[in-house]
Design an enzyme around this catalytic site. Structure first.
Site, PDB file in Angstrom:
ATOM      1  N   ASN A   7       0.528  13.338 -10.718  1.00 18.18           N
ATOM      2  CA  ASN A   7       0.202  12.566  -9.652  1.00 18.18           C
ATOM      3  C   ASN A   7      -0.746  13.162  -8.968  1.00 18.18           C
ATOM      4  O   ASN A   7      -0.924  14.367  -8.563  1.00 18.18           O
ATOM      5  CB  ASN A   7       1.360  13.059  -8.446  1.00 18.18           C
ATOM      6  CG  ASN A   7       1.237  12.081  -7.356  1.00 18.18           C
ATOM      7  OD1 ASN A   7       0.325  11.684  -6.804  1.00 18.18           O
ATOM      8  ND2 ASN A   7       2.434  12.268  -6.401  1.00 18.18           N
ATOM      9  N   ARG A  91       1.394   8.569 -11.668  1.00 15.84           N
ATOM     10  CA  ARG A  91       1.540   7.802 -10.212  1.00 15.84           C
ATOM     11  C   ARG A  91       0.399   7.201  -9.768  1.00 15.84           C
ATOM     12  O   ARG A  91      -0.754   7.891  -9.740  1.00 15.84           O
ATOM     13  CB  ARG A  91       1.949   8.672  -9.326  1.00 15.84           C
ATOM     14  CG  ARG A  91       2.076   8.052  -7.913  1.00 15.84           C
ATOM     15  CD  ARG A  91       2.286   8.983  -6.854  1.00 15.84           C
ATOM     16  NE  ARG A  91       2.764   8.210  -5.499  1.00 15.84           N
ATOM     17  CZ  ARG A  91       2.272   8.744  -4.381  1.00 15.84           C
ATOM     18  NH1 ARG A  91       1.785   9.792  -4.334  1.00 15.84           N
ATOM     19  NH2 ARG A  91       2.732   8.092  -3.191  1.00 15.84           N
ATOM     20  N   HIS A 180       5.660   3.752  -1.239  1.00  9.75           N
ATOM     21  CA  HIS A 180       6.977   4.747  -1.543  1.00  9.75           C
ATOM     22  C   HIS A 180       8.291   3.728  -2.365  1.00  9.75           C
ATOM     23  O   HIS A 180       9.235   3.932  -2.491  1.00  9.75           O
ATOM     24  CB  HIS A 180       8.041   4.970  -0.400  1.00  9.75           C
ATOM     25  CG  HIS A 180       7.088   5.906   0.611  1.00  9.75           C
ATOM     26  ND1 HIS A 180       7.197   5.548   2.091  1.00  9.75           N
ATOM     27  CD2 HIS A 180       6.364   6.887   0.199  1.00  9.75           C
ATOM     28  CE1 HIS A 180       6.504   6.594   2.619  1.00  9.75           C
ATOM     29  NE2 HIS A 180       5.957   7.319   1.695  1.00  9.75           N
ATOM     30  N   ARG A 241       0.819   9.338  11.634  1.00  9.57           N
ATOM     31  CA  ARG A 241       0.491   7.944  11.698  1.00  9.57           C
ATOM     32  C   ARG A 241       1.296   7.379  12.718  1.00  9.57           C
ATOM     33  O   ARG A 241       2.289   7.465  13.007  1.00  9.57           O
ATOM     34  CB  ARG A 241       1.079   7.186  10.568  1.00  9.57           C
ATOM     35  CG  ARG A 241      -0.012   7.531   9.128  1.00  9.57           C
ATOM     36  CD  ARG A 241       0.118   6.728   7.922  1.00  9.57           C
ATOM     37  NE  ARG A 241      -0.155   7.232   6.789  1.00  9.57           N
ATOM     38  CZ  ARG A 241       0.541   7.581   5.748  1.00  9.57           C
ATOM     39  NH1 ARG A 241       1.877   7.083   5.551  1.00  9.57           N
ATOM     40  NH2 ARG A 241      -0.167   8.184   4.528  1.00  9.57           N
ATOM     41  N   GLU A 384      11.135  10.642  -7.439  1.00 12.22           N
ATOM     42  CA  GLU A 384      10.139   9.742  -8.077  1.00 12.22           C
ATOM     43  C   GLU A 384       9.640  10.022  -9.399  1.00 12.22           C
ATOM     44  O   GLU A 384       9.065   9.325 -10.122  1.00 12.22           O
ATOM     45  CB  GLU A 384       8.862   9.511  -6.844  1.00 12.22           C
ATOM     46  CG  GLU A 384       9.390   9.021  -5.735  1.00 12.22           C
ATOM     47  CD  GLU A 384       8.366   9.310  -4.609  1.00 12.22           C
ATOM     48  OE1 GLU A 384       8.614  10.576  -4.107  1.00 12.22           O
ATOM     49  OE2 GLU A 384       7.599   8.600  -4.189  1.00 12.22           O
TER      50      GLU A 384
END
Ligand code: AMP
Length: 397
Positions: A7, A91, A180, A241, A384
């Site tokens: 990743n 990823r 996600h 955010r 993940e």
């Protein structure tokens, strides 16, 4: 087969080696400060102490080179030779509309990842740097791209289109993509197992709440809708955010604060959310502590944060016409006892009743619903990397 999972971020590379015979993790690690003075590699072999190696790493190729040397090192290694790695899973954040599942990387796939630079400028360029570094260093194994957006490609236009002139979609691919995806995929499948029902027959609401956060509505094995949109900015209140907002606020503040587009992008992505509203921190734990100590802005921030999640549960209950379970995952979802309790308080009209004693748990897979809850409430730690390793193994074997 052993699979290397990579990743790659702009200045970091996270990795794991997974032995697919029993899906055990042989090691995990993180290369930090790639291209910045003071680069480090933290390498954690299973059952052994973590080692930290300091070495200047000017680019991703140098970073991956150090990872590979460490994987086969007699002292800290977990492989006898590089030939032990059967495939590499990468990823990749954005696959646009081109990929609804993982793919073996070739020049055409790289081209699409590059075409998505425009809509994922922070993520896809470093993801591709990681792929380039790994394919250069390991040219003889299959490399697989696993996209954050792929699982959500099952959305249909009524849920992925924005109500803006159709041109914006036709010319610039402006639509909801969702992110996600690997996490929502993992916990949704696990939830179906916990329900004891075929996955294709379940209605599931997945709450991936961490520093970033998104909600998924899944029915008949398909994502019906997800809360992140064209970019990860939409939806829940996150660490930094804003999530959902009247777009007019953006124009208004650009005007008032004299911000250009890049500055406004930074403002709503990096300075808003829990951090901006509370003025305390982007970390939920800090905001909770400040709220307990009486900080009023932190108290308001927490309520806005919880209410947004509640609102999405309500919206997705309506879209799905009810649901079998809601699933909490990621940093807050797995560990945030108070956050989970606040979100599930006064939700009994929707059939959601939490057992608040059972909820006092962190990082464990557990059913925390009350005995008379119509909707089951699960905590499921996400994985993940395992999804990436499984997809990679499936395509490479
Ligand atoms: P993630 O992005 O999935 O790694 O999640 C990171 C976030 O999880 C942190 O910013 C914290 O706000 C949150 N978190 C981790 N542990 C706890 C905890 N014990 N209680 C509340 N929030 C937590």
């Amino acid at each position: 087969m052993k699979v290397l999972v990579v990743n790659a971020g702009s200045s970091s590379i996270k990795y794991q080696v997974v032995d697919m015979t029993d899906e055990s993790v042989l090691c995990k690690g993180l290369v930090d400060r790639v291209g910045i003075p003071g680069s480090t590699l933290e390498h954690k072999p299973a059952g052994k102490d973590e080692v930290v190696i300091k070495k200047d790493l000017p680019d991703h190729t140098a970073g991956m080179q150090l990872v590979l040397e460490t994987l086969v090192s007699p002292e800290h290694g977990v492989l006898s030779s590089m030939d032990d790695i059967g495939a590499v899973g990468h990823r990749v954040v954005h696959g646009g509309e081109a990929f609804a599942s993982s793919v073996v990387i070739d020049d055409e796939v790289k081209k699409v990842i590059r075409e998505c630079f425009d809509i994922a400028p922070l993520h896809n360029p470093p993801n591709l740097m990681g792929i380039d570094a790994c394919t250069e260093l390991m040219p003889n194994v299959k490399h697989v791209a696993v996209f954050d957006t792929a699982f959500h490609q099952s959305m249909t236009p009524e849920n992925f289109m924005y109500a803006v002139p159709y041109d914006a979609y036709e010319k610039f691919r402006v639509r909801r993509y969702g992110f996600h995806g690997t996490s929502h995929f993992f916990v949704a499948h696990r939830a179906a197992e916990m329900l004891g029902k075929p996955y294709e027959e379940c209605k599931i609401i997945t709450l991936h709440i961490g520093n970033g956060g998104s909600v998924g509505a899944i029915k008949d094995g398909r994502v019906i809708e997800t809360s992140m949109g064209f970019t990860p900015l939409e939806g829940l209140v996150m660490g930094t955010r804003s999530g959902d907002i009247d777009p007019a606020v953006v124009f208004f503040l650009m005007d008032k604060l004299g911000m250009n587009t890049a500055e406004a992008n930074n403002y709503f992505n990096k300075k808003a959310g829990l951090l901006g509203l509370s003025g305390v921190s982007n970390d939920l734990r800090d905001v909770e502590e400040a709220a307990r100590e009486g900080n009023e802005k932190a108290q308001i921030a927490l309520k806005v944060y919880h209410n947004r999640v509640k609102g999405y549960i309500g919206k997705y209950m309506a879209l799905l016409n009810g649901c079998d379970c809601i699933v909490f995952t990621a940093g807050v979802g797995e560990n945030g006892i108070d956050a989970r309790a606040a979100i599930c308080t006064d939700m009994d009209f929707l059939g959601i009743k939490m057992d608040f004693e059972k909820n006092k748990v962190r990082g464990k897979e557990v059913d925390v619903s009350a005995a008379d809850s119509k909707v089951r409430i699960f905590i499921i730690p996400t994985n993940e990397e395992l999804v990436i390793a499984r997809d990679t193994y499936g395509l490479a074997k």
